[in-house]
Design a protein around this motif. Structure first.
Motif, PDB file in Angstrom:
ATOM      1  N   TYR A 106     -12.000  -9.074   7.131  1.00 54.24           N
ATOM      2  CA  TYR A 106     -10.785  -9.861   7.387  1.00 54.24           C
ATOM      3  C   TYR A 106      -9.936  -9.233   8.490  1.00 54.24           C
ATOM      4  N   ASP A 107      -9.218 -10.093   9.240  1.00 55.21           N
ATOM      5  CA  ASP A 107      -8.273  -9.618  10.261  1.00 55.21           C
ATOM      6  C   ASP A 107      -6.964  -9.166   9.611  1.00 55.21           C
ATOM      7  N   VAL A 108      -6.499  -9.958   8.640  1.00 55.02           N
ATOM      8  CA  VAL A 108      -5.202  -9.681   7.999  1.00 55.02           C
ATOM      9  C   VAL A 108      -5.318  -9.956   6.499  1.00 55.02           C
ATOM     10  N   VAL A 109      -4.754  -9.066   5.698  1.00 44.43           N
ATOM     11  CA  VAL A 109      -4.568  -9.333   4.266  1.00 44.43           C
ATOM     12  C   VAL A 109      -3.083  -9.141   3.975  1.00 44.43           C
ATOM     13  N   ALA A 110      -2.490 -10.083   3.233  1.00 42.97           N
ATOM     14  CA  ALA A 110      -1.065  -9.964   2.882  1.00 42.97           C
ATOM     15  C   ALA A 110      -0.909  -9.990   1.367  1.00 42.97           C
ATOM     16  N   ALA A 111      -0.038  -9.131   0.855  1.00 44.82           N
ATOM     17  CA  ALA A 111       0.316  -9.147  -0.573  1.00 44.82           C
ATOM     18  C   ALA A 111       1.836  -9.221  -0.657  1.00 44.82           C
ATOM     19  N   VAL A 112       2.335 -10.249  -1.334  1.00 51.00           N
ATOM     20  CA  VAL A 112       3.783 -10.464  -1.382  1.00 51.00           C
ATOM     21  C   VAL A 112       4.250 -10.433  -2.837  1.00 51.00           C
ATOM     22  N   ASN A 113       5.073  -9.459  -3.129  1.00 53.99           N
ATOM     23  CA  ASN A 113       5.670  -9.327  -4.460  1.00 53.99           C
ATOM     24  C   ASN A 113       4.641  -9.365  -5.581  1.00 53.99           C
ATOM     25  N   ALA A 114       3.515  -8.763  -5.368  1.00 57.13           N
ATOM     26  CA  ALA A 114       2.457  -8.772  -6.388  1.00 57.13           C
ATOM     27  C   ALA A 114       2.110  -7.351  -6.855  1.00 57.13           C
ATOM     28  N   LEU A 115       2.054  -6.383  -5.938  1.00 60.05           N
ATOM     29  CA  LEU A 115       1.543  -5.050  -6.315  1.00 60.05           C
ATOM     30  C   LEU A 115       2.463  -4.319  -7.290  1.00 60.05           C
ATOM     31  N   HIS A 116       3.762  -4.640  -7.261  1.00 59.74           N
ATOM     32  CA  HIS A 116       4.654  -3.895  -8.168  1.00 59.74           C
ATOM     33  C   HIS A 116       4.446  -4.299  -9.627  1.00 59.74           C
ATOM     34  N   TRP A 117       3.617  -5.334  -9.867  1.00 60.88           N
ATOM     35  CA  TRP A 117       3.287  -5.702 -11.251  1.00 60.88           C
ATOM     36  C   TRP A 117       2.191  -4.817 -11.825  1.00 60.88           C
ATOM     37  N   PHE A 118       1.600  -3.939 -10.982  1.00 62.00           N
ATOM     38  CA  PHE A 118       0.480  -3.108 -11.429  1.00 62.00           C
ATOM     39  C   PHE A 118       0.919  -1.674 -11.691  1.00 62.00           C
ATOM     40  N   GLU A 119       0.140  -0.996 -12.490  1.00 62.84           N
ATOM     41  CA  GLU A 119       0.298   0.444 -12.706  1.00 62.84           C
ATOM     42  C   GLU A 119      -0.146   1.118 -11.387  1.00 62.84           C
ATOM     43  N   ALA A 120       0.455   2.250 -11.016  1.00 60.66           N
ATOM     44  CA  ALA A 120       0.258   2.814  -9.671  1.00 60.66           C
ATOM     45  C   ALA A 120      -1.214   3.071  -9.334  1.00 60.66           C
ATOM     46  N   GLY A 121      -1.982   3.593 -10.298  1.00 57.53           N
ATOM     47  CA  GLY A 121      -3.402   3.900 -10.042  1.00 57.53           C
ATOM     48  C   GLY A 121      -4.178   2.627  -9.713  1.00 57.53           C
ATOM     49  N   ARG A 122      -3.893   1.561 -10.464  1.00 59.28           N
ATOM     50  CA  ARG A 122      -4.603   0.296 -10.217  1.00 59.28           C
ATOM     51  C   ARG A 122      -4.174  -0.292  -8.861  1.00 59.28           C
ATOM     52  N   ALA A 123      -2.875  -0.197  -8.555  1.00 59.51           N
ATOM     53  CA  ALA A 123      -2.395  -0.718  -7.261  1.00 59.51           C
ATOM     54  C   ALA A 123      -3.095   0.004  -6.118  1.00 59.51           C
ATOM     55  N   THR A 124      -3.249   1.335  -6.229  1.00 59.52           N
ATOM     56  CA  THR A 124      -3.929   2.094  -5.168  1.00 59.52           C
ATOM     57  C   THR A 124      -5.373   1.624  -5.039  1.00 59.52           C
ATOM     58  N   LYS A 125      -6.045   1.371  -6.183  1.00 53.25           N
ATOM     59  CA  LYS A 125      -7.449   0.935  -6.131  1.00 53.25           C
ATOM     60  C   LYS A 125      -7.551  -0.447  -5.469  1.00 53.25           C
ATOM     61  N   VAL A 126      -6.605  -1.334  -5.812  1.00 53.47           N
ATOM     62  CA  VAL A 126      -6.617  -2.675  -5.196  1.00 53.47           C
ATOM     63  C   VAL A 126      -6.446  -2.540  -3.678  1.00 53.47           C
ATOM     64  N   VAL A 127      -5.539  -1.640  -3.252  1.00 57.87           N
ATOM     65  CA  VAL A 127      -5.305  -1.473  -1.811  1.00 57.87           C
ATOM     66  C   VAL A 127      -6.522  -0.812  -1.147  1.00 57.87           C
ATOM     67  N   GLU A 128      -7.200   0.088  -1.854  1.00 53.51           N
ATOM     68  CA  GLU A 128      -8.460   0.652  -1.317  1.00 53.51           C
ATOM     69  C   GLU A 128      -9.484  -0.463  -1.099  1.00 53.51           C
ATOM     70  N   ASP A 129      -9.568  -1.387  -2.068  1.00 50.94           N
ATOM     71  CA  ASP A 129     -10.497  -2.530  -1.926  1.00 50.94           C
ATOM     72  C   ASP A 129     -10.118  -3.360  -0.699  1.00 50.94           C
ATOM     73  N   VAL A 130      -8.802  -3.571  -0.506  1.00 51.13           N
ATOM     74  CA  VAL A 130      -8.326  -4.331   0.658  1.00 51.13           C
ATOM     75  C   VAL A 130      -8.736  -3.605   1.940  1.00 51.13           C
ATOM     76  N   HIS A 131      -8.545  -2.291   1.963  1.00 50.27           N
ATOM     77  CA  HIS A 131      -8.916  -1.485   3.133  1.00 50.27           C
ATOM     78  C   HIS A 131     -10.390  -1.702   3.466  1.00 50.27           C
ATOM     79  N   GLY A 132     -11.243  -1.714   2.433  1.00 51.13           N
ATOM     80  CA  GLY A 132     -12.679  -1.920   2.638  1.00 51.13           C
ATOM     81  C   GLY A 132     -13.000  -3.309   3.164  1.00 51.13           C
ATOM     82  N   ALA A 133     -12.154  -4.297   2.828  1.00 54.15           N
ATOM     83  CA  ALA A 133     -12.439  -5.685   3.217  1.00 54.15           C
ATOM     84  C   ALA A 133     -11.928  -6.018   4.619  1.00 54.15           C
ATOM     85  N   LEU A 134     -11.105  -5.127   5.199  1.00 50.18           N
ATOM     86  CA  LEU A 134     -10.569  -5.390   6.544  1.00 50.18           C
ATOM     87  C   LEU A 134     -11.555  -4.912   7.604  1.00 50.18           C
ATOM     88  N   ARG A 135     -11.566  -5.574   8.744  1.00 47.50           N
ATOM     89  CA  ARG A 135     -12.323  -5.049   9.889  1.00 47.50           C
ATOM     90  C   ARG A 135     -11.540  -3.872  10.498  1.00 47.50           C
TER      91      ARG A 135
END
Ligand code: SAM
Length: 183
Positions: free
Chosen positions: A48-77
């Motif tokens: 992907y060129d761009v991934v946006a997350a709006v007012n969603a990550l603060h609903w997660f526990e910090a460890g899970r939020a970091t893992k979700v963002v790691e997944d996003v990092h992997g999905a970006l070009r």
């Protein structure tokens, strides 16, 4: 090919994406799924060129939020951007002065307005959207993470160049660039 995909565990939110994509004649994958499920990113193959997350990550526990963002990092070009908009609170030593300033700013968010909007939406939808947000208690990040805390989380998830694009009394908008260098 240009496309705009979307994930949320609430079908109402993904239906908004569907409507916007239809309006713009834009293809895209729409997924109703819990981001706590480990395999969520498999729904979005490609780079992907761009991934946006709006007012969603603060609903997660910090460890899970970091893992979700790691997944996003992997999905970006390489050279792709992650855009994050989340609530932010000043670090403790600055909190008193910041609160004094904030009290003089025009209010952007009022809990009563939020509740009024969603009780009307819930009545139209026939289910309670707010139960899908998750618990306001427990270990979720919530509204208390500082801008520096959000930057640390992005850094831990592998992003190098990170900048604050906007910060107001309640929210921060941060852009993070995935390096072009091979890891
Ligand atoms: C405050 S709303 C923001 C919605 C949208 N991003 C926007 O800015 O209008 C938070 C969203 O996070 C979603 N959400 C919370 N926890 C989730 C989870 N575990 N998996 C998927 N979505 C989740 C909720 O369903 C809700 O739509």
């Amino acid at each position: 090919m240009e496309a705009r995909s979307c994930i949320d565990r609430d079908p109402f939110l993904t239906s908004i994406c569907r409507a916007v994509n239809q309006r713009d004649r834009m293809p895209g994958t729409l997924v109703v799924r819990d981001l706590n499920d480990a395999g969520w990113i498999d729904e979005f193959p490609g780079h992907y060129d761009v991934v946006a997350a709006v007012n969603a990550l603060h609903w997660f526990e910090a460890g899970r939020a970091t893992k979700v963002v790691e997944d996003v990092h992997g999905a970006l070009r390489g050279g792709g951007i992650f855009l994050l908009a989340e609530p932010a609170h000043p670090e403790r030593p600055f909190a008193a002065g910041f609160e004094e300033w904030k009290a003089r700013q025009p209010p952007r968010y009022a809990r009563e307005n939020w509740e009024r909007f969603w009780s009307r939406a819930n009545a139209l939808l026939g289910y309670d959207h707010t139960t899908l947000l998750g618990s306001r208690d427990g270990n979720r990040i919530g509204d208390d993470m500082s801008v520096a805390g959000w930057i640390r989380l992005l850094d831990q998830a592998g992003f190098g160049v990170i900048d604050v694009l906007l910060r107001d009394a309640d929210q921060v908008v941060i852009a993070a660039l995935k390096s072009n260098d091979p890891e």
